[in-house]
Design a protein around this motif. Structure first.
Motif, PDB file in Angstrom:
ATOM      1  N   LEU A 107     -22.916  29.120   9.927  1.00 20.55           N
ATOM      2  CA  LEU A 107     -24.184  29.048   9.476  1.00 20.55           C
ATOM      3  C   LEU A 107     -25.365  28.250  10.430  1.00 20.55           C
ATOM      4  CD1 LEU A 107     -22.975  27.349   5.935  1.00 20.55           C
ATOM      5  CD2 LEU A 107     -24.176  29.609   6.212  1.00 20.55           C
ATOM      6  N   GLU A 108     -24.651  27.486  11.068  1.00 22.16           N
ATOM      7  CA  GLU A 108     -25.507  26.773  12.289  1.00 22.16           C
ATOM      8  C   GLU A 108     -26.230  27.706  12.940  1.00 22.16           C
ATOM      9  OE1 GLU A 108     -23.870  23.680  14.620  1.00 22.16           O
ATOM     10  OE2 GLU A 108     -22.953  22.989  12.711  1.00 22.16           O
ATOM     11  N   LEU A 109     -25.479  28.888  13.597  1.00 20.64           N
ATOM     12  CA  LEU A 109     -25.825  29.720  14.322  1.00 20.64           C
ATOM     13  C   LEU A 109     -26.925  30.821  13.659  1.00 20.64           C
ATOM     14  CD1 LEU A 109     -22.652  30.780  16.149  1.00 20.64           C
ATOM     15  CD2 LEU A 109     -24.587  29.603  16.889  1.00 20.64           C
ATOM     16  N   MET A 110     -26.550  31.195  12.548  1.00 22.85           N
ATOM     17  CA  MET A 110     -27.464  32.049  11.441  1.00 22.85           C
ATOM     18  C   MET A 110     -28.761  31.632  11.171  1.00 22.85           C
ATOM     19  SD  MET A 110     -24.631  33.599   9.074  1.00 22.85           S
ATOM     20  CE  MET A 110     -25.899  33.500   8.056  1.00 22.85           C
ATOM     21  N   ARG A 111     -28.732  30.151  11.108  1.00 29.85           N
ATOM     22  CA  ARG A 111     -30.092  29.514  10.367  1.00 29.85           C
ATOM     23  C   ARG A 111     -31.214  30.008  11.151  1.00 29.85           C
ATOM     24  NH1 ARG A 111     -30.593  23.553   8.114  1.00 29.85           N
ATOM     25  NH2 ARG A 111     -32.671  24.066   6.943  1.00 29.85           N
ATOM     26  N   ALA A 112     -31.318  30.165  12.222  1.00 33.91           N
ATOM     27  CA  ALA A 112     -32.223  30.431  13.159  1.00 33.91           C
ATOM     28  C   ALA A 112     -32.787  31.724  12.867  1.00 33.91           C
ATOM     29  CB  ALA A 112     -32.239  30.106  14.560  1.00 33.91           C
ATOM     30  N   GLU A 113     -31.985  32.734  12.471  1.00 40.01           N
ATOM     31  CA  GLU A 113     -32.376  34.247  12.303  1.00 40.01           C
ATOM     32  C   GLU A 113     -33.342  34.234  11.018  1.00 40.01           C
ATOM     33  OE1 GLU A 113     -28.816  36.697  12.156  1.00 40.01           O
ATOM     34  OE2 GLU A 113     -28.027  35.293  13.926  1.00 40.01           O
ATOM     35  N   PHE A 114     -33.318  33.582  10.248  1.00 44.73           N
ATOM     36  CA  PHE A 114     -34.184  33.689   8.938  1.00 44.73           C
ATOM     37  C   PHE A 114     -35.215  32.703   8.761  1.00 44.73           C
ATOM     38  CE2 PHE A 114     -29.666  35.005   7.960  1.00 44.73           C
ATOM     39  CZ  PHE A 114     -30.015  35.995   7.362  1.00 44.73           C
ATOM     40  N   ARG A 115     -36.374  33.276   8.227  1.00 48.43           N
ATOM     41  CA  ARG A 115     -37.434  32.448   8.058  1.00 48.43           C
ATOM     42  C   ARG A 115     -36.961  31.260   7.050  1.00 48.43           C
ATOM     43  NH1 ARG A 115     -41.759  37.058   5.913  1.00 48.43           N
ATOM     44  NH2 ARG A 115     -41.996  38.084   8.036  1.00 48.43           N
ATOM     45  N   PRO A 116     -37.671  29.998   7.115  1.00 49.07           N
ATOM     46  CA  PRO A 116     -37.348  28.823   6.562  1.00 49.07           C
ATOM     47  C   PRO A 116     -37.009  29.008   4.851  1.00 49.07           C
ATOM     48  CG  PRO A 116     -38.652  28.163   8.230  1.00 49.07           C
ATOM     49  CD  PRO A 116     -38.746  29.842   8.198  1.00 49.07           C
ATOM     50  N   THR A 117     -38.278  29.955   4.390  1.00 48.47           N
ATOM     51  CA  THR A 117     -38.311  30.042   2.963  1.00 48.47           C
ATOM     52  C   THR A 117     -37.237  31.058   2.584  1.00 48.47           C
ATOM     53  OG1 THR A 117     -40.658  29.968   2.937  1.00 48.47           O
ATOM     54  CG2 THR A 117     -39.621  30.993   1.150  1.00 48.47           C
ATOM     55  N   VAL A 132     -32.957  38.267  -3.515  1.00 47.00           N
ATOM     56  CA  VAL A 132     -32.900  39.152  -2.311  1.00 47.00           C
ATOM     57  C   VAL A 132     -32.449  38.192  -1.082  1.00 47.00           C
ATOM     58  CG1 VAL A 132     -34.234  40.411  -0.594  1.00 47.00           C
ATOM     59  CG2 VAL A 132     -34.362  40.949  -3.330  1.00 47.00           C
ATOM     60  N   ALA A 133     -33.179  36.872  -0.972  1.00 47.96           N
ATOM     61  CA  ALA A 133     -33.114  36.184   0.078  1.00 47.96           C
ATOM     62  C   ALA A 133     -31.514  35.841   0.094  1.00 47.96           C
ATOM     63  CB  ALA A 133     -33.622  34.948  -0.086  1.00 47.96           C
ATOM     64  N   LYS A 134     -30.831  35.586  -0.992  1.00 49.24           N
ATOM     65  CA  LYS A 134     -29.428  35.071  -1.241  1.00 49.24           C
ATOM     66  C   LYS A 134     -28.554  36.264  -0.608  1.00 49.24           C
ATOM     67  CE  LYS A 134     -25.930  35.164  -4.541  1.00 49.24           C
ATOM     68  NZ  LYS A 134     -25.585  35.536  -5.986  1.00 49.24           N
ATOM     69  N   CYS A 135     -28.707  37.529  -1.133  1.00 45.07           N
ATOM     70  CA  CYS A 135     -27.998  38.795  -0.598  1.00 45.07           C
ATOM     71  C   CYS A 135     -28.189  38.781   0.956  1.00 45.07           C
ATOM     72  CB  CYS A 135     -28.716  40.014  -1.382  1.00 45.07           C
ATOM     73  SG  CYS A 135     -28.246  39.810  -2.845  1.00 45.07           S
ATOM     74  N   ARG A 136     -29.453  38.910   1.594  1.00 49.54           N
ATOM     75  CA  ARG A 136     -29.688  38.803   2.934  1.00 49.54           C
ATOM     76  C   ARG A 136     -28.587  37.865   3.753  1.00 49.54           C
ATOM     77  NH1 ARG A 136     -35.135  38.460   4.695  1.00 49.54           N
ATOM     78  NH2 ARG A 136     -34.394  39.259   6.821  1.00 49.54           N
ATOM     79  N   VAL A 137     -28.812  36.603   3.461  1.00 44.31           N
ATOM     80  CA  VAL A 137     -28.159  35.592   4.220  1.00 44.31           C
ATOM     81  C   VAL A 137     -26.570  35.628   3.911  1.00 44.31           C
ATOM     82  CG1 VAL A 137     -27.762  33.173   4.185  1.00 44.31           C
ATOM     83  CG2 VAL A 137     -30.158  33.987   3.987  1.00 44.31           C
ATOM     84  N   LEU A 138     -25.997  35.609   2.748  1.00 45.51           N
ATOM     85  CA  LEU A 138     -24.676  36.081   2.602  1.00 45.51           C
ATOM     86  C   LEU A 138     -24.173  37.348   3.253  1.00 45.51           C
ATOM     87  CD1 LEU A 138     -24.362  34.875  -1.204  1.00 45.51           C
ATOM     88  CD2 LEU A 138     -23.969  33.493   0.953  1.00 45.51           C
ATOM     89  N   ARG A 139     -24.948  38.459   3.268  1.00 45.01           N
ATOM     90  CA  ARG A 139     -24.455  39.844   4.036  1.00 45.01           C
ATOM     91  C   ARG A 139     -24.345  39.167   5.537  1.00 45.01           C
ATOM     92  NH1 ARG A 139     -28.323  43.547   2.752  1.00 45.01           N
ATOM     93  NH2 ARG A 139     -29.546  42.589   4.211  1.00 45.01           N
ATOM     94  N   ARG A 140     -25.201  38.566   5.987  1.00 44.85           N
ATOM     95  CA  ARG A 140     -25.272  38.134   7.335  1.00 44.85           C
ATOM     96  C   ARG A 140     -24.098  37.284   7.592  1.00 44.85           C
ATOM     97  NH1 ARG A 140     -24.409  38.119  11.679  1.00 44.85           N
ATOM     98  NH2 ARG A 140     -25.523  37.303  13.447  1.00 44.85           N
ATOM     99  N   LEU A 141     -23.873  36.377   6.931  1.00 47.21           N
ATOM    100  CA  LEU A 141     -22.620  35.401   6.751  1.00 47.21           C
ATOM    101  C   LEU A 141     -21.319  36.106   6.768  1.00 47.21           C
ATOM    102  CD1 LEU A 141     -21.436  32.517   6.931  1.00 47.21           C
ATOM    103  CD2 LEU A 141     -21.503  32.411   4.580  1.00 47.21           C
ATOM    104  N   ARG A 142     -21.490  37.102   6.036  1.00 47.79           N
ATOM    105  CA  ARG A 142     -19.931  37.961   6.189  1.00 47.79           C
ATOM    106  C   ARG A 142     -20.008  38.708   7.554  1.00 47.79           C
ATOM    107  NH1 ARG A 142     -21.529  38.731   0.716  1.00 47.79           N
ATOM    108  NH2 ARG A 142     -22.583  40.547   1.078  1.00 47.79           N
ATOM    109  N   GLU A 143     -21.020  39.196   7.902  1.00 50.94           N
ATOM    110  CA  GLU A 143     -20.912  39.828   9.394  1.00 50.94           C
ATOM    111  C   GLU A 143     -20.667  38.884  10.433  1.00 50.94           C
ATOM    112  OE1 GLU A 143     -24.913  41.261   9.871  1.00 50.94           O
ATOM    113  OE2 GLU A 143     -24.666  43.000   8.237  1.00 50.94           O
ATOM    114  N   GLU A 144     -21.114  37.564  10.169  1.00 53.28           N
ATOM    115  CA  GLU A 144     -20.694  36.830  11.476  1.00 53.28           C
ATOM    116  C   GLU A 144     -19.282  36.254  11.326  1.00 53.28           C
ATOM    117  OE1 GLU A 144     -21.626  34.522  14.706  1.00 53.28           O
ATOM    118  OE2 GLU A 144     -23.041  35.835  13.709  1.00 53.28           O
ATOM    119  N   LEU A 145     -18.624  36.005  10.049  1.00 60.49           N
ATOM    120  CA  LEU A 145     -17.382  35.784  10.004  1.00 60.49           C
ATOM    121  C   LEU A 145     -16.283  36.916  10.205  1.00 60.49           C
ATOM    122  CD1 LEU A 145     -17.689  33.487   6.726  1.00 60.49           C
ATOM    123  CD2 LEU A 145     -17.518  32.740   9.146  1.00 60.49           C
ATOM    124  N   ALA A 146     -16.760  37.941   9.753  1.00 57.98           N
ATOM    125  CA  ALA A 146     -16.031  39.081  10.417  1.00 57.98           C
ATOM    126  C   ALA A 146     -15.951  39.298  11.814  1.00 57.98           C
ATOM    127  CB  ALA A 146     -16.382  40.352   9.827  1.00 57.98           C
TER     128      ALA A 146
END
Length: 65
Positions: A6-16, A47-61
């Protein structure tokens, strides 16, 4: 592991986008309420939720392989 991802990914998304997902998923707030606070539609919050969670799944994989 999840916290680090989550720390690594946070910078990939707009704050909103990040805040919309965080408030909906972690804090359990209603999408309509989060959207009104952030100036987003309810659909945009989901949509924001789906984008962030999809990216989290990719990162964890990648970490688990």
């Amino acid at each position: 592991v999840v916290g680090r991802a989550l720390e690594l990914m946070r910078a990939e998304f707009r704050p909103t986008t990040w805040k919309a997902c965080w408030e909906l998923v972690v804090r359990g707030r209603p999408a309509a309420e989060v959207g009104a606070e952030l100036g987003l539609s309810e659909g945009a919050v989901y949509v924001a939720k789906c984008r962030v969670l999809r990216r989290l799944r990719e990162e964890l994989a990648g970490l688990l392989e």
